[in-house]
Design a protein around this motif. Structure first.
Motif, mmCIF file in Angstrom:
data_model
loop_
_atom_site.group_PDB
_atom_site.id
_atom_site.type_symbol
_atom_site.label_atom_id
_atom_site.label_comp_id
_atom_site.label_asym_id
_atom_site.label_seq_id
_atom_site.Cartn_x
_atom_site.Cartn_y
_atom_site.Cartn_z
ATOM 1 N N GLU A 28 4.015 -4.591 12.229
ATOM 2 C CA GLU A 28 3.326 -3.747 13.221
ATOM 3 C C GLU A 28 1.846 -3.582 12.869
ATOM 4 O OE1 GLU A 28 4.206 0.464 15.508
ATOM 5 O OE2 GLU A 28 4.554 0.383 13.361
ATOM 6 N N VAL A 29 1.015 -3.538 13.923
ATOM 7 C CA VAL A 29 -0.409 -3.262 13.741
ATOM 8 C C VAL A 29 -0.718 -1.912 14.386
ATOM 9 C CG1 VAL A 29 -2.764 -4.026 14.207
ATOM 10 C CG2 VAL A 29 -0.964 -5.728 13.865
ATOM 11 N N VAL A 30 -1.223 -0.982 13.583
ATOM 12 C CA VAL A 30 -1.589 0.335 14.097
ATOM 13 C C VAL A 30 -3.093 0.517 13.933
ATOM 14 C CG1 VAL A 30 -1.331 2.828 13.771
ATOM 15 C CG2 VAL A 30 0.673 1.332 13.608
ATOM 16 N N ALA A 31 -3.768 0.860 15.037
ATOM 17 C CA ALA A 31 -5.221 1.083 14.999
ATOM 18 C C ALA A 31 -5.503 2.579 14.923
ATOM 19 C CB ALA A 31 -5.875 0.497 16.239
ATOM 20 N N LEU A 32 -6.458 2.914 14.065
ATOM 21 C CA LEU A 32 -6.912 4.306 13.914
ATOM 22 C C LEU A 32 -8.317 4.404 14.480
ATOM 23 C CD1 LEU A 32 -6.327 5.555 10.260
ATOM 24 C CD2 LEU A 32 -5.364 6.505 12.346
ATOM 25 N N MET A 144 -3.826 -12.451 -1.736
ATOM 26 C CA MET A 144 -3.635 -12.832 -3.138
ATOM 27 C C MET A 144 -2.988 -11.693 -3.931
ATOM 28 S SD MET A 144 -4.326 -15.591 -4.880
ATOM 29 C CE MET A 144 -4.123 -16.025 -6.605
ATOM 30 N N GLN A 145 -3.200 -10.466 -3.471
ATOM 31 C CA GLN A 145 -2.564 -9.307 -4.124
ATOM 32 C C GLN A 145 -1.077 -9.232 -3.796
ATOM 33 O OE1 GLN A 145 -6.201 -6.623 -2.893
ATOM 34 N NE2 GLN A 145 -4.831 -5.397 -4.127
ATOM 35 N N ARG A 146 -0.630 -10.107 -2.897
ATOM 36 C CA ARG A 146 0.779 -10.154 -2.455
ATOM 37 C C ARG A 146 1.188 -8.819 -1.851
ATOM 38 N NH1 ARG A 146 3.093 -13.128 -7.849
ATOM 39 N NH2 ARG A 146 1.932 -15.072 -7.592
ATOM 40 N N ALA A 147 0.247 -8.169 -1.202
ATOM 41 C CA ALA A 147 0.529 -6.889 -0.572
ATOM 42 C C ALA A 147 1.071 -7.127 0.834
ATOM 43 C CB ALA A 147 -0.746 -6.055 -0.501
ATOM 44 N N MET A 148 2.154 -6.452 1.161
ATOM 45 C CA MET A 148 2.689 -6.555 2.521
ATOM 46 C C MET A 148 2.104 -5.467 3.413
ATOM 47 S SD MET A 148 4.479 -9.219 2.642
ATOM 48 C CE MET A 148 5.508 -9.112 4.119
ATOM 49 N N LEU A 149 1.397 -4.536 2.794
ATOM 50 C CA LEU A 149 0.750 -3.460 3.542
ATOM 51 C C LEU A 149 -0.759 -3.657 3.444
ATOM 52 C CD1 LEU A 149 0.756 -0.719 4.989
ATOM 53 C CD2 LEU A 149 1.128 0.368 2.774
ATOM 54 N N LEU A 150 -1.389 -3.960 4.597
ATOM 55 C CA LEU A 150 -2.831 -4.212 4.608
ATOM 56 C C LEU A 150 -3.544 -3.027 5.249
ATOM 57 C CD1 LEU A 150 -2.941 -7.963 5.768
ATOM 58 C CD2 LEU A 150 -2.852 -7.046 3.444
ATOM 59 N N ALA A 164 -15.617 -10.957 15.294
ATOM 60 C CA ALA A 164 -14.772 -9.762 15.225
ATOM 61 C C ALA A 164 -13.391 -10.077 15.805
ATOM 62 C CB ALA A 164 -15.425 -8.611 15.996
ATOM 63 N N ARG A 165 -13.378 -10.732 16.953
ATOM 64 C CA ARG A 165 -12.083 -11.074 17.565
ATOM 65 C C ARG A 165 -11.294 -12.008 16.660
ATOM 66 N NH1 ARG A 165 -14.998 -11.019 22.431
ATOM 67 N NH2 ARG A 165 -15.407 -13.241 22.255
ATOM 68 N N ALA A 166 -11.985 -12.960 16.051
ATOM 69 C CA ALA A 166 -11.291 -13.942 15.207
ATOM 70 C C ALA A 166 -10.647 -13.249 13.994
ATOM 71 C CB ALA A 166 -12.261 -15.032 14.756
ATOM 72 N N VAL A 167 -11.365 -12.330 13.369
ATOM 73 C CA VAL A 167 -10.817 -11.647 12.188
ATOM 74 C C VAL A 167 -9.642 -10.751 12.597
ATOM 75 C CG1 VAL A 167 -11.325 -9.904 10.428
ATOM 76 C CG2 VAL A 167 -12.901 -11.806 10.784
ATOM 77 N N LEU A 168 -9.773 -10.083 13.747
ATOM 78 C CA LEU A 168 -8.665 -9.230 14.195
ATOM 79 C C LEU A 168 -7.448 -10.069 14.574
ATOM 80 C CD1 LEU A 168 -10.545 -6.506 16.256
ATOM 81 C CD2 LEU A 168 -9.601 -6.354 13.946
ATOM 82 N N ASP A 169 -7.688 -11.214 15.198
ATOM 83 C CA ASP A 169 -6.560 -12.103 15.527
ATOM 84 C C ASP A 169 -5.874 -12.586 14.250
ATOM 85 O OD1 ASP A 169 -6.991 -11.747 18.176
ATOM 86 O OD2 ASP A 169 -8.004 -13.657 18.519
ATOM 87 N N LEU A 170 -6.684 -12.815 13.216
ATOM 88 C CA LEU A 170 -6.119 -13.215 11.929
ATOM 89 C C LEU A 170 -5.196 -12.118 11.383
ATOM 90 C CD1 LEU A 170 -6.044 -14.905 9.287
ATOM 91 C CD2 LEU A 170 -8.187 -13.788 8.648
ATOM 92 N N LEU A 171 -5.664 -10.873 11.404
ATOM 93 C CA LEU A 171 -4.833 -9.764 10.907
ATOM 94 C C LEU A 171 -3.564 -9.624 11.733
ATOM 95 C CD1 LEU A 171 -7.569 -7.057 10.202
ATOM 96 C CD2 LEU A 171 -6.176 -8.248 8.501
ATOM 97 N N ARG A 172 -3.720 -9.762 13.034
ATOM 98 C CA ARG A 172 -2.557 -9.645 13.906
ATOM 99 C C ARG A 172 -1.537 -10.762 13.615
ATOM 100 N NH1 ARG A 172 -1.259 -7.084 18.658
ATOM 101 N NH2 ARG A 172 0.165 -8.278 19.955
ATOM 102 N N GLY A 173 -2.063 -11.967 13.383
ATOM 103 C CA GLY A 173 -1.189 -13.098 13.058
ATOM 104 C C GLY A 173 -0.431 -12.873 11.760
ATOM 105 N N ARG A 177 3.467 -13.190 11.997
ATOM 106 C CA ARG A 177 4.121 -14.343 11.356
ATOM 107 C C ARG A 177 4.767 -13.989 10.030
ATOM 108 N NH1 ARG A 177 -0.619 -16.649 12.774
ATOM 109 N NH2 ARG A 177 -1.320 -16.587 10.633
ATOM 110 N N GLU A 178 4.154 -13.032 9.309
ATOM 111 C CA GLU A 178 4.601 -12.797 7.936
ATOM 112 C C GLU A 178 5.190 -11.409 7.741
ATOM 113 O OE1 GLU A 178 1.394 -13.800 5.303
ATOM 114 O OE2 GLU A 178 0.947 -15.643 6.384
ATOM 115 N N GLY A 179 5.267 -10.629 8.823
ATOM 116 C CA GLY A 179 5.890 -9.312 8.734
ATOM 117 C C GLY A 179 5.085 -8.304 7.937
ATOM 118 N N ARG A 180 3.774 -8.528 7.843
ATOM 119 C CA ARG A 180 2.972 -7.531 7.131
ATOM 120 C C ARG A 180 2.730 -6.338 8.037
ATOM 121 N NH1 ARG A 180 0.719 -10.368 2.512
ATOM 122 N NH2 ARG A 180 1.316 -12.517 2.874
ATOM 123 N N ALA A 181 2.561 -5.161 7.430
ATOM 124 C CA ALA A 181 2.194 -3.970 8.185
ATOM 125 C C ALA A 181 0.688 -3.803 8.058
ATOM 126 C CB ALA A 181 2.919 -2.760 7.623
#
Ligand code: ATP
Length: 210
Positions: A28-32, A144-150, A164-173, A177-181
């Motif tokens: 899930e991606v949550v924006a603050l 590299m920190q192997r963190a599942m919570l970003l 900006a869009r490219a970096v946000l799309d990367l985070l969303r991906g 794809r990898e189940g990171r929060a």
């Protein structure tokens, strides 16, 4: 992946967060969002364990990695060495200082750079990368920190709209794809609408749905 209950934080003798409840699931991606000084950065820092908690609890299903908006990299180190900093906790300071990186860590750093679209840019010094590329290196270091919570604090504040869009799309991906929060603070509502599954607004240390 993250469950916060009744989190209260005081800084300099003043309450900055007032009984925050928040859960972020894997994938899930949550924006603050919220005005300057509302407490967004303090919340991310508390989750990362960088500020003391006055009351409440923070449950993490994984270590958390922070991605800052700027000044996030060591300017004179290569992109690859900046990513390797993410492995310091595993390797230890002296091995890193002696550049005695295990081969597996070097391969993992190269893979992290490839995953953020920077294949081949490992040897380039951080101060010779574009702003967008630097922000990608910061994300690669978090991987590299192997963190599942970003935890990303204004990760695109200094970027032009396209980067900006490219970096946000990367985070969303990475969430998809990898189940990171991903918990990300953003000033621009249009970008929050683009990336987030859920949007929250912070005002004076309290959270509200957008
Ligand atoms: N080390 C500190 N000591 C005392 N007060 C602090 C400290 N750090 C932050 N604060 C205060 O805590 C409040 C929340 O700050 P915080 O940086 O979390 O807000 P923010 O929502 O992230 O703002 P911005 O969008 O400008 O980054 C502010 O009133 C700030 O002045």
């Amino acid at each position: 992946m993250l469950r916060i209950e009744g989190l209260t934080v005081a800084l300099g003798g003043r309450r900055v967060l007032h009984g925050i409840d928040l859960a972020v699931a894997a994938g899930e991606v949550v924006a603050l969002e919220g005005p300057s000084g509302a407490g967004k950065t303090t919340l991310l820092r508390a989750i990362a364990g960088l500020v003391p908690v006055a009351a409440g609890r923070i449950g993490r299903g994984s270590p958390a990695a922070l991605v800052f908006q700027q000044h996030a990299l060591a300017a004179r180190l290569s992109a690859r060495d900046n990513v390797l900093v993410g492995a310091l906790g595993r390797i230890g300071f002296w091995r890193a200082a002696l550049r005695a990186w295990p081969r597996a860590e070097l391969a993992e750093a190269a893979a992290c750079l490839a995953r953020v679209g920077l294949d081949g840019l490992g040897p380039r010094r951080a101060d010779r990368l574009s702003g967008g590329q630097r922000q990608r290196v910061a994300v690669a270091r978090a991987l590299m920190q192997r963190a599942m919570l970003l935890l990303a604090d204004e990760p695109v504040a200094s970027l032009d709209p396209e980067n900006a869009r490219a970096v946000l799309d990367l985070l969303r991906g990475l969430a998809r794809r990898e189940g990171r929060a991903v918990l990300v603070t953003l000033h621009q509502p249009d970008l929050a609408g683009r990336i987030a599954d859920r949007r929250l607004r912070m005002e004076e240390g309290r959270l509200w749905p957008v």
